[in-house]
Design a protein around this motif. Structure first.
Motif, short mmCIF file in Angstrom:
data_model
loop_
_atom_site.label_atom_id
_atom_site.label_comp_id
_atom_site.label_asym_id
_atom_site.label_seq_id
_atom_site.Cartn_x
_atom_site.Cartn_y
_atom_site.Cartn_z
N ASP A 1 0.78 -1.18 0.05
CA ASP A 1 0.13 0.07 -0.18
C ASP A 1 0.88 1.21 -0.19
OD1 ASP A 1 -2.46 1.31 0.04
OD2 ASP A 1 -1.96 1.99 2.13
N ASP A 2 2.06 1.26 0.67
CA ASP A 2 2.83 2.39 0.68
C ASP A 2 3.64 2.51 -0.41
OD1 ASP A 2 2.14 2.74 3.35
OD2 ASP A 2 3.86 1.98 4.35
N LEU A 3 3.54 1.66 -1.46
CA LEU A 3 4.08 1.80 -2.57
C LEU A 3 3.61 2.86 -3.47
CD1 LEU A 3 4.88 -1.60 -4.24
CD2 LEU A 3 6.60 -0.11 -3.77
N LYS A 4 2.30 3.52 -3.19
CA LYS A 4 1.65 4.52 -3.60
C LYS A 4 2.78 5.57 -3.69
CE LYS A 4 -2.13 3.55 -1.75
NZ LYS A 4 -3.67 3.39 -1.17
N ASP A 5 3.40 5.75 -2.58
CA ASP A 5 4.12 6.92 -2.11
C ASP A 5 5.83 6.40 -2.69
OD1 ASP A 5 2.00 8.35 -1.17
OD2 ASP A 5 2.49 7.39 0.76
N GLN A 6 6.03 5.60 -3.46
CA GLN A 6 7.20 5.06 -3.85
C GLN A 6 8.15 6.22 -4.29
OE1 GLN A 6 8.64 2.12 -3.07
NE2 GLN A 6 10.17 1.81 -4.58
N ASP A 7 7.69 7.10 -5.10
CA ASP A 7 8.46 8.25 -5.72
C ASP A 7 9.19 9.11 -4.49
OD1 ASP A 7 8.06 7.49 -8.12
OD2 ASP A 7 6.55 9.06 -8.65
N ALA A 8 8.46 9.27 -3.52
CA ALA A 8 9.01 10.03 -2.18
C ALA A 8 9.99 9.16 -1.44
CB ALA A 8 7.93 10.45 -1.50
N LEU A 9 9.58 7.89 -1.42
CA LEU A 9 10.29 6.95 -0.88
C LEU A 9 11.81 6.67 -1.40
CD1 LEU A 9 7.77 4.32 0.41
CD2 LEU A 9 8.98 5.96 1.84
N LEU A 10 11.77 6.68 -2.71
CA LEU A 10 12.99 6.43 -3.50
C LEU A 10 13.92 7.58 -3.40
CD1 LEU A 10 11.71 4.65 -6.87
CD2 LEU A 10 13.15 3.60 -4.98
N LYS A 11 13.47 8.84 -3.44
CA LYS A 11 14.27 10.05 -3.23
C LYS A 11 14.99 9.73 -1.75
CE LYS A 11 11.49 13.12 -5.88
NZ LYS A 11 10.51 14.20 -5.91
N GLU A 12 14.24 9.30 -0.94
CA GLU A 12 14.95 8.85 0.58
C GLU A 12 15.65 7.69 0.47
OE1 GLU A 12 12.50 9.39 3.74
OE2 GLU A 12 11.34 10.77 2.64
N GLY A 13 15.95 6.89 -0.58
CA GLY A 13 16.93 5.82 -0.71
C GLY A 13 16.13 4.71 -0.33
N ILE A 14 14.63 4.52 -0.07
CA ILE A 14 14.00 3.26 0.33
C ILE A 14 13.33 2.60 -0.80
CG2 ILE A 14 12.04 2.81 1.99
CD1 ILE A 14 12.75 5.37 3.47
N ASP A 15 13.45 1.53 -0.91
CA ASP A 15 12.79 0.77 -1.99
C ASP A 15 12.27 -0.42 -1.15
OD1 ASP A 15 11.98 -0.72 -4.23
OD2 ASP A 15 13.94 -1.47 -4.86
N LEU A 16 10.81 -0.41 -1.34
CA LEU A 16 10.18 -1.19 -0.83
C LEU A 16 9.60 -2.75 -1.47
CD1 LEU A 16 7.09 1.06 0.70
CD2 LEU A 16 8.99 0.26 1.87
N VAL A 17 9.96 -2.91 -2.51
CA VAL A 17 9.61 -3.79 -3.38
C VAL A 17 10.29 -5.10 -2.64
CG1 VAL A 17 10.13 -5.25 -5.74
CG2 VAL A 17 9.22 -2.99 -5.47
N PRO A 18 11.86 -5.11 -2.40
CA PRO A 18 12.31 -6.43 -1.67
C PRO A 18 11.55 -6.32 -0.36
CG PRO A 18 14.02 -4.90 -2.53
CD PRO A 18 12.58 -4.18 -2.54
N PHE A 19 11.32 -5.56 0.38
CA PHE A 19 10.56 -5.72 1.90
C PHE A 19 9.33 -6.25 1.51
CE2 PHE A 19 8.09 -4.26 5.20
CZ PHE A 19 8.72 -4.34 6.33
N ILE A 20 8.57 -6.06 0.49
CA ILE A 20 7.17 -6.66 0.02
C ILE A 20 7.37 -8.08 -0.25
CG2 ILE A 20 5.40 -6.84 -1.23
CD1 ILE A 20 5.67 -3.56 -1.30
N LYS A 21 8.63 -8.35 -1.04
CA LYS A 21 8.71 -9.96 -1.41
C LYS A 21 9.06 -10.63 -0.29
CE LYS A 21 10.25 -8.70 -6.25
NZ LYS A 21 11.11 -9.01 -7.42
N THR A 22 10.07 -10.26 0.65
CA THR A 22 10.33 -11.10 1.61
C THR A 22 9.21 -11.49 2.62
OG1 THR A 22 12.70 -9.71 1.95
CG2 THR A 22 11.72 -10.81 3.94
N TYR A 23 8.31 -10.55 2.75
CA TYR A 23 7.16 -10.76 3.80
C TYR A 23 6.00 -11.44 3.10
CZ TYR A 23 9.11 -8.69 7.91
OH TYR A 23 10.12 -8.51 8.91
N ALA A 24 5.83 -11.24 1.74
CA ALA A 24 4.78 -12.11 1.12
C ALA A 24 5.36 -13.43 1.07
CB ALA A 24 4.68 -11.52 -0.37
#
Length: 85
Positions: free
Chosen positions: A20-43
Motif C-alpha cells: 500500500d505504501d508503494l503509492k508513495d514510492q517516488d517520495a520513498l525512492l528519493k530517500e533511498g527506500i525501495d519497498l519492493v524487496p521488503f514486500i517480496k520478503t514478507y509475502a
C-alpha cells in the motif's frame, strides 16, 4: 496450526501495508527506500507459513493473495495500478 496462521496474518499484513505504501514510492525512492524487496520478503514468509497446510482451495486462494501483492516486470502488483488511469 494456530501459530502458523497467526504468523501468516502478521507477515501478510506487513507485506500488504508495504505494498500500500508503494503509492508513495517516488517520495520513498528519493530517500533511498525501495519497498519492493521488503514486500517480496514478507509475502514469501506468508507463503512459507502456509506451506505445511493441505492443498485445499482456501490455501490456494491465500497463496494467490500473496502473489497479488508482488510487483513484477511483466505483471504489476495490485498496488502498482494507477487509480486515475
Amino acid at each position: 496450526t494456530y501459530q502458523r496462521m497467526a504468523s501468516f496474518g502478521r507477515n501478510f499484513g506487513i507485506a500488504f501495508q508495504a505494498a500500500d505504501d508503494l503509492k508513495d514510492q517516488d517520495a520513498l525512492l528519493k530517500e533511498g527506500i525501495d519497498l519492493v524487496p521488503f514486500i517480496k520478503t514478507y509475502a514469501q514468509k506468508a507463503k512459507d507459513d502456509l506451506s505445511s497446510f493441505q492443498n485445499v482451495p482456501a490455501k490456494k486462494s491465500l497463496m494467490k493473495l500473496c502473489d497479488i501483492l508482488l510487483p513484477a516486470q511483466h505483471s504489476p502488483g495490485i498496488f502498482d495500478q494507477n487509480p486515475e488511469g
